[in-house]
Design a protein around this motif. Structure first.
Motif, PDB file in Angstrom:
ATOM      1  N   ILE A 124       0.835  -1.196   0.000  1.00  0.00           N
ATOM      2  CA  ILE A 124       0.000   0.000   0.000  1.00  0.00           C
ATOM      3  C   ILE A 124       0.872   1.248   0.000  1.00  0.00           C
ATOM      4  O   ILE A 124       0.519   2.279  -0.604  1.00  0.00           O
ATOM      5  CB  ILE A 124      -0.993  -0.001   1.199  1.00  0.00           C
ATOM      6  CG1 ILE A 124      -2.094   1.048   0.987  1.00  0.00           C
ATOM      7  CG2 ILE A 124      -0.285   0.233   2.511  1.00  0.00           C
ATOM      8  CD1 ILE A 124      -3.080   0.700  -0.074  1.00  0.00           C
ATOM      9  N   GLN A 181       1.897   1.893  -3.566  1.00  0.00           N
ATOM     10  CA  GLN A 181       0.774   2.423  -4.335  1.00  0.00           C
ATOM     11  C   GLN A 181       0.497   3.877  -3.975  1.00  0.00           C
ATOM     12  O   GLN A 181       0.239   4.704  -4.863  1.00  0.00           O
ATOM     13  CB  GLN A 181      -0.459   1.549  -4.107  1.00  0.00           C
ATOM     14  CG  GLN A 181      -0.313   0.156  -4.708  1.00  0.00           C
ATOM     15  CD  GLN A 181      -1.382  -0.813  -4.259  1.00  0.00           C
ATOM     16  OE1 GLN A 181      -2.028  -0.624  -3.226  1.00  0.00           O
ATOM     17  NE2 GLN A 181      -1.566  -1.891  -5.014  1.00  0.00           N
ATOM     18  N   ASP A 217      -4.733   2.016  -8.243  1.00  0.00           N
ATOM     19  CA  ASP A 217      -5.686   1.781  -7.165  1.00  0.00           C
ATOM     20  C   ASP A 217      -4.943   1.345  -5.909  1.00  0.00           C
ATOM     21  O   ASP A 217      -3.947   0.613  -5.975  1.00  0.00           O
ATOM     22  CB  ASP A 217      -6.690   0.699  -7.560  1.00  0.00           C
ATOM     23  CG  ASP A 217      -7.607   1.137  -8.697  1.00  0.00           C
ATOM     24  OD1 ASP A 217      -7.908   2.346  -8.753  1.00  0.00           O
ATOM     25  OD2 ASP A 217      -7.990   0.278  -9.514  1.00  0.00           O
ATOM     26  N   THR A 231      -4.958  -0.983  -3.575  1.00  0.00           N
ATOM     27  CA  THR A 231      -5.490  -2.305  -3.220  1.00  0.00           C
ATOM     28  C   THR A 231      -4.692  -2.986  -2.116  1.00  0.00           C
ATOM     29  O   THR A 231      -5.187  -3.906  -1.473  1.00  0.00           O
ATOM     30  CB  THR A 231      -5.488  -3.223  -4.457  1.00  0.00           C
ATOM     31  OG1 THR A 231      -4.123  -3.456  -4.864  1.00  0.00           O
ATOM     32  CG2 THR A 231      -6.263  -2.596  -5.605  1.00  0.00           C
ATOM     33  N   GLU A 257      -2.298  -4.877  -2.763  1.00  0.00           N
ATOM     34  CA  GLU A 257      -1.862  -6.142  -3.360  1.00  0.00           C
ATOM     35  C   GLU A 257      -0.934  -5.875  -4.549  1.00  0.00           C
ATOM     36  O   GLU A 257      -1.081  -4.875  -5.256  1.00  0.00           O
ATOM     37  CB  GLU A 257      -3.073  -6.951  -3.849  1.00  0.00           C
ATOM     38  CG  GLU A 257      -4.102  -7.268  -2.782  1.00  0.00           C
ATOM     39  CD  GLU A 257      -3.596  -8.260  -1.748  1.00  0.00           C
ATOM     40  OE1 GLU A 257      -2.679  -9.056  -2.102  1.00  0.00           O
ATOM     41  OE2 GLU A 257      -4.093  -8.251  -0.609  1.00  0.00           O
ATOM     42  N   ASP A 272      -0.890  -6.622  -7.597  1.00  0.00           N
ATOM     43  CA  ASP A 272      -1.724  -7.121  -8.688  1.00  0.00           C
ATOM     44  C   ASP A 272      -1.104  -6.754 -10.034  1.00  0.00           C
ATOM     45  O   ASP A 272      -0.038  -6.130 -10.104  1.00  0.00           O
ATOM     46  CB  ASP A 272      -3.141  -6.571  -8.557  1.00  0.00           C
ATOM     47  CG  ASP A 272      -3.157  -5.069  -8.313  1.00  0.00           C
ATOM     48  OD1 ASP A 272      -2.313  -4.359  -8.905  1.00  0.00           O
ATOM     49  OD2 ASP A 272      -4.007  -4.603  -7.530  1.00  0.00           O
ATOM     50  N   THR A 286      -0.558  -2.981 -10.602  1.00  0.00           N
ATOM     51  CA  THR A 286       0.547  -2.445  -9.807  1.00  0.00           C
ATOM     52  C   THR A 286       1.892  -2.824 -10.410  1.00  0.00           C
ATOM     53  O   THR A 286       2.820  -2.007 -10.461  1.00  0.00           O
ATOM     54  CB  THR A 286       0.444  -2.937  -8.360  1.00  0.00           C
ATOM     55  OG1 THR A 286      -0.802  -2.499  -7.807  1.00  0.00           O
ATOM     56  CG2 THR A 286       1.574  -2.391  -7.507  1.00  0.00           C
TER      57      THR A 286
END
Length: 258
Positions: free
Chosen positions: A200, A203, A214, A216, A218, A220, A223
């Protein structure tokens, strides 16, 4: 004749057109230029093919910097919106066609080989032409260095241009972009080697710098793409999308410099 001249002057001052009177005697100081960003691309095509695509295809750009020779072509007037960015976002601004100048550079991009992806370098003459062009645009529109960006920055899920061989540091050293302080990166890396940040955190920091991502928490697909785009710009030696300590150190240094 004197009376007619006064009437004509009054017509100009009030903006009277077809019976409409517009009073332009109270201009507001609250405005800025439509042009806020410079976005750099490569064409993945030859000079001739690039000109054809950008003048008679479905896309366009304000400028094209050729390869043989490194001639600068203006294809779209700066007052008009060119179709170079597509679906894009930076610092919360979306569809950057409306707020940017697009510069395409003739370059093949890359070739996939059995030994991996081969990226093609830019010529020295091309980079000098790009630097002169960007410097002129920045001066005229007072564009901030952090608003000189690549297509991969504003559309990391779709694009990789201008690629890892574009000399972002060289431009930043000339005030045409941003680059992290090496000492700050080294200090940050020593800290992150011991205490890696959370996903996080990455991000949030990427979003703060300008990327669309986003929160998230995670690692992902999105990312990874955004991290890879960030690395390609600021650590082109390795842009695998892995959130390592050096990536975190560069990201922290850039945001602290803001």
């Amino acid at each position: 004749m004197k009376l007619l001249g006064c009437a004509l002057l009054l017509l100009v001052l009030t903006g009277c057109t077809n019976g409409l009177r517009i009073d332009r005697s109270h201009p507001s100081v609250n405005h800025d230029s439509r042009i806020q960003f410079v976005v750099l691309h490569y064409t993945s095509a030859s000079d001739e093919r690039s000109l054809a695509l950008l003048t008679h295809g479905e896309v366009s750009a304000h400028y094209l910097v050729g390869l043989n020779p490194p001639k600068v072509y203006q294809l779209v007037d700066e007052s008009q919106r060119a179709w170079h960015a597509g679906e894009s976002q930076w610092e919360g601004r979306t569809w950057l066609n409306s707020s940017s100048i697009g510069i395409e550079i003739v370059n093949p991009g890359y070739t996939d080989t059995p030994n991996g992806r081969l990226w093609y370098p830019y010529s020295e003459a091309q980079i000098k032409a790009v630097e002169a062009l960007v410097k002129d645009i920045v001066k005229r529109y007072n564009i901030e260095p952090r608003h000189i960006i690549g297509h991969s920055d504003i559309a990391p899920l779709r694009k990789q241009d201008p690629g890892p061989l574009f000399p972002w540091k060289r431009l930043a050293d000339d005030g045409l972009g941003i680059w992290p302080d090496a000492g700050a990166v080294a200090r940050n890396k020593a800290r992150f080697d011991v205490n890696p940040p959370s996903m996080i955190w990455y991000q949030q920091q990427l979003a703060h710098l300008g990327y669309a991502i986003d929160l998230t928490g995670e690692l992902d697909v999105t990312t990874r793409h955004v991290i890879s785009a960030f690395q390609m710009h600021f650590r082109p030696a390795r842009f695998d999308g892995e959130p390592d300590a050096q990536t975190a150190a560069i990201l922290q240094a850039l945001n602290n410099q803001r």
